[in-house]
Design a protein around this motif. Structure first.
Motif, short mmCIF file in Angstrom:
data_model
loop_
_atom_site.label_atom_id
_atom_site.label_comp_id
_atom_site.label_asym_id
_atom_site.label_seq_id
_atom_site.Cartn_x
_atom_site.Cartn_y
_atom_site.Cartn_z
N LEU A 8 -6.36 -7.62 8.52
CA LEU A 8 -7.41 -7.54 9.53
C LEU A 8 -6.86 -7.01 10.85
CD1 LEU A 8 -10.28 -8.14 10.59
CD2 LEU A 8 -9.49 -10.48 11.07
N ILE A 9 -5.71 -7.54 11.26
CA ILE A 9 -5.08 -7.09 12.50
C ILE A 9 -4.77 -5.60 12.43
CG2 ILE A 9 -2.96 -7.27 13.89
CD1 ILE A 9 -3.01 -10.31 13.26
N ASN A 10 -4.27 -5.14 11.30
CA ASN A 10 -3.96 -3.71 11.14
C ASN A 10 -5.20 -2.84 11.27
OD1 ASN A 10 -1.22 -4.21 10.75
ND2 ASN A 10 -1.40 -4.29 8.53
N GLU A 11 -6.32 -3.31 10.70
CA GLU A 11 -7.57 -2.57 10.80
C GLU A 11 -8.06 -2.51 12.24
OE1 GLU A 11 -10.96 -0.41 10.08
OE2 GLU A 11 -9.26 -0.74 8.72
N GLY A 43 -15.88 -9.78 2.08
CA GLY A 43 -14.75 -9.45 1.23
C GLY A 43 -13.44 -9.81 1.91
N ASN A 44 -12.34 -9.54 1.22
CA ASN A 44 -11.01 -9.90 1.68
C ASN A 44 -10.34 -8.68 2.33
OD1 ASN A 44 -8.18 -10.53 1.78
ND2 ASN A 44 -8.52 -12.12 0.24
N PRO A 45 -9.92 -8.77 3.59
CA PRO A 45 -9.31 -7.62 4.28
C PRO A 45 -8.14 -7.01 3.53
CG PRO A 45 -9.74 -9.37 5.84
CD PRO A 45 -10.02 -9.94 4.48
N ARG A 46 -7.47 -7.79 2.70
CA ARG A 46 -6.33 -7.28 1.94
C ARG A 46 -6.74 -6.12 1.03
NH1 ARG A 46 -0.67 -7.27 2.04
NH2 ARG A 46 0.12 -7.21 -0.11
N ALA A 47 -8.00 -6.14 0.59
CA ALA A 47 -8.50 -5.07 -0.28
C ALA A 47 -8.38 -3.71 0.37
CB ALA A 47 -9.95 -5.35 -0.66
N SER A 48 -8.55 -3.67 1.68
CA SER A 48 -8.53 -2.40 2.41
C SER A 48 -7.18 -1.72 2.38
CB SER A 48 -8.97 -2.63 3.86
OG SER A 48 -10.22 -3.29 3.91
N SER A 76 -15.63 -3.98 -12.39
CA SER A 76 -14.67 -4.40 -11.37
C SER A 76 -14.92 -3.66 -10.06
CB SER A 76 -13.24 -4.14 -11.87
OG SER A 76 -12.29 -4.50 -10.89
N LYS A 77 -15.14 -2.35 -10.17
CA LYS A 77 -15.40 -1.53 -8.99
C LYS A 77 -16.64 -2.00 -8.25
CE LYS A 77 -14.02 2.35 -6.85
NZ LYS A 77 -12.64 2.58 -6.40
N LYS A 78 -17.65 -2.41 -9.02
CA LYS A 78 -18.92 -2.87 -8.43
C LYS A 78 -18.71 -4.12 -7.58
CE LYS A 78 -23.74 -3.68 -9.76
NZ LYS A 78 -24.68 -3.80 -10.91
N LEU A 79 -17.74 -4.95 -7.96
CA LEU A 79 -17.46 -6.18 -7.21
C LEU A 79 -16.55 -5.95 -6.02
CD1 LEU A 79 -16.83 -8.64 -10.19
CD2 LEU A 79 -18.88 -8.51 -8.76
N GLY A 80 -15.87 -4.82 -5.99
CA GLY A 80 -14.87 -4.57 -4.96
C GLY A 80 -15.47 -4.25 -3.60
N MET A 81 -14.74 -4.63 -2.56
CA MET A 81 -15.15 -4.34 -1.19
C MET A 81 -13.97 -3.73 -0.44
SD MET A 81 -17.61 -7.59 -0.32
CE MET A 81 -16.91 -8.70 -1.52
N PRO A 82 -13.71 -2.44 -0.66
CA PRO A 82 -12.55 -1.80 -0.04
C PRO A 82 -12.62 -1.70 1.48
CG PRO A 82 -13.91 -0.19 -1.18
CD PRO A 82 -14.43 -1.53 -1.57
N ASP A 83 -13.84 -1.85 2.03
CA ASP A 83 -14.00 -1.80 3.49
C ASP A 83 -14.08 -3.19 4.10
OD1 ASP A 83 -16.41 -2.46 2.34
OD2 ASP A 83 -17.63 -1.26 3.71
N ALA A 84 -13.49 -4.18 3.41
CA ALA A 84 -13.62 -5.58 3.83
C ALA A 84 -13.11 -5.83 5.24
CB ALA A 84 -12.88 -6.48 2.85
N ALA A 85 -11.96 -5.25 5.60
CA ALA A 85 -11.40 -5.48 6.94
C ALA A 85 -12.34 -4.98 8.02
CB ALA A 85 -10.03 -4.82 7.05
N ALA A 86 -12.92 -3.80 7.80
CA ALA A 86 -13.85 -3.24 8.78
C ALA A 86 -15.12 -4.09 8.87
CB ALA A 86 -14.19 -1.80 8.40
N ARG A 87 -15.59 -4.59 7.72
CA ARG A 87 -16.77 -5.46 7.72
C ARG A 87 -16.54 -6.71 8.54
NH1 ARG A 87 -19.76 -6.08 1.91
NH2 ARG A 87 -19.67 -3.93 1.16
N LEU A 88 -15.37 -7.32 8.33
CA LEU A 88 -15.06 -8.56 9.04
C LEU A 88 -14.94 -8.30 10.54
CD1 LEU A 88 -14.46 -11.54 8.98
CD2 LEU A 88 -12.12 -11.03 8.27
N TYR A 89 -14.29 -7.21 10.90
CA TYR A 89 -14.15 -6.86 12.32
C TYR A 89 -15.51 -6.62 12.96
CZ TYR A 89 -12.44 -4.46 16.53
OH TYR A 89 -12.16 -4.08 17.82
N ASP A 90 -16.43 -5.99 12.24
CA ASP A 90 -17.77 -5.75 12.77
C ASP A 90 -18.47 -7.08 13.12
OD1 ASP A 90 -17.59 -3.01 12.61
OD2 ASP A 90 -18.65 -2.85 10.70
#
Length: 363
Positions: A20-23, A161-166, A342-356
């Protein structure tokens, strides 16, 4: 923007915070951070190694049975709240986020009492005691699995989602695979029992070795450093198939995951965030030794949607695991279907979502 972060005890709480901090740094080069953790946990070494300002408090978790130690924990909590208020008044954050672990308790509670906007991030399908306690005080509860929603006030919950995914998206895995000795273009199964390895998984793989040499896919097998020597002794008796590469540990796992076709492993929240972000099919063997059996609940969040096969450790042996791997790797239609699920469940933009969500609170 000034952000105070707290999370500790295990990498599963710390690495999402760092992601999250990196994002945030990517989006706002002027952002300032303060990380509040304990000196006893992993966070002190990891966070300071990332050049993030760090302050510590002393806190321990509650015992699940009546104990005088719980009285001491209450005293430590109150002292932790006092120390956290001091740090927060000095730093003056726009928002405070807790990413899990009992250290978040006094920090996020203190922020809420000071009127600072607060967020907690729950990585698991089954929330921990600290986040359940904090939910009544915070402004937002960010979750990674829909299954966690019912444990919190619905008006506060947001699925991020989990920021680590990003951090696993867009990484070229060719170099990492080459360095490991994996053949390019050959379908690959990764078998890993967590950072320290898992004896039952290791035994199942050892039992599979005589059959694996006949397969047209390759195996990257990570034993865990603790078990590596004993595994190699067993392998020496049986023989190491040419298509099985054995390693004690992989430090650059995000660089490897992009080149994998199937992963066999535990069901920690961070791992599941990474594999769904990449759309990886998986065979999940949840650790039965974690609090409230939360890894099994995590695993069912994928298996119930066709993205994974759930295999309980009590059912595990070489023949069972081999059958499950073959049923996925040798049926291309199933591999494709699991990949899509699996792809359908993924949230690759999780860090950005959390920051928003954090920015909304800080306005």
């Amino acid at each position: 923007m000034k952000i105070a972060v707290s999370g500790g005890g295990t990498g599963g709480h710390i690495y999402p915070a760092l992601a999250l901090i990196n994002e945030i740094k990517k989006q706002d080069a002027q952002a300032e951070f303060l990380y509040i953790g304990t000196e006893a946990g992993l966070e002190q070494k990891i966070v300071t190694g990332s050049n993030i300002p760090f302050k510590s408090i002393e806190i321990t978790g509650f015992k699940r049975k009546l104990s005088m130690e719980n009285v001491r924990t209450v005293m430590r909590f109150l002292k932790g709240v006092q120390d956290s208020k001091k740090y927060l008044k000095e730093f003056k954050p726009d928002v405070v986020i807790g990413t899990g672990g009992y250290v978040c308790g006094p920090v996020v509670y203190a922020a809420a009492k000071l009127g600072i906007p607060t967020v907690i991030h729950e990585q698991n399908s089954l929330p921990g005691l600290t986040n359940k306690f904090l939910a009544r005080y915070v402004d937002k509860v960010a979750i990674c699995f829909e299954e966690a929603r019912s444990y919190f006030p619905d008006t506060k919950v947001v699925l991020t989602g989990n920021p680590r995914a990003s951090e696993v998206i867009g990484i070229n895995s060719d170099k990492a695979k080459d360095e490991l000795g994996l053949k390019p273009g050959k379908r690959t199964v990764l078998i890993v029992g967590g950072s320290r390895g898992a004896k039952p998984i290791n035994q199942a793989v050892i039992d599979m070795l005589p059959v694996l040499k006949e397969k047209d896919y390759q195996i990257l097998y990570v034993t865990g450093e603790v078990h590596h020597e004993s595994v190699l002794k067993e392998v020496a008796k049986i023989g190491n198939p040419f298509n099985v590469i054995i390693k004690p540990f992989i430090s650059n796992m995000p660089e490897v995951l992009g080149g994998i076709d199937l992963i066999v492993g535990r069901a920690g929240a961070t791992s599941l965030a990474e594999i769904t972000a990449l759309g990886l099919p998986s065979i999940l063997i949840p650790s039965p030794y974690v609090t409230a059996n939360h890894q099994e609940v995590n695993a069912r969040s994928l298996s119930d949607h066709g993205a994974a096969v759930l295999l309980l450790e009590s059912e595990l042996n070489g023949a069972v695991l081999q059958k499950e791997i073959d049923s996925i790797m040798e049926e291309k239609g199933r591999l494709f279907e699991m990949r899509a699920a699996s792809k359908k469940l993924g949230m690759p933009d999780a860090a950005a979502r959390l920051y928003d969500e954090m920015k909304k609170l800080s306005k």
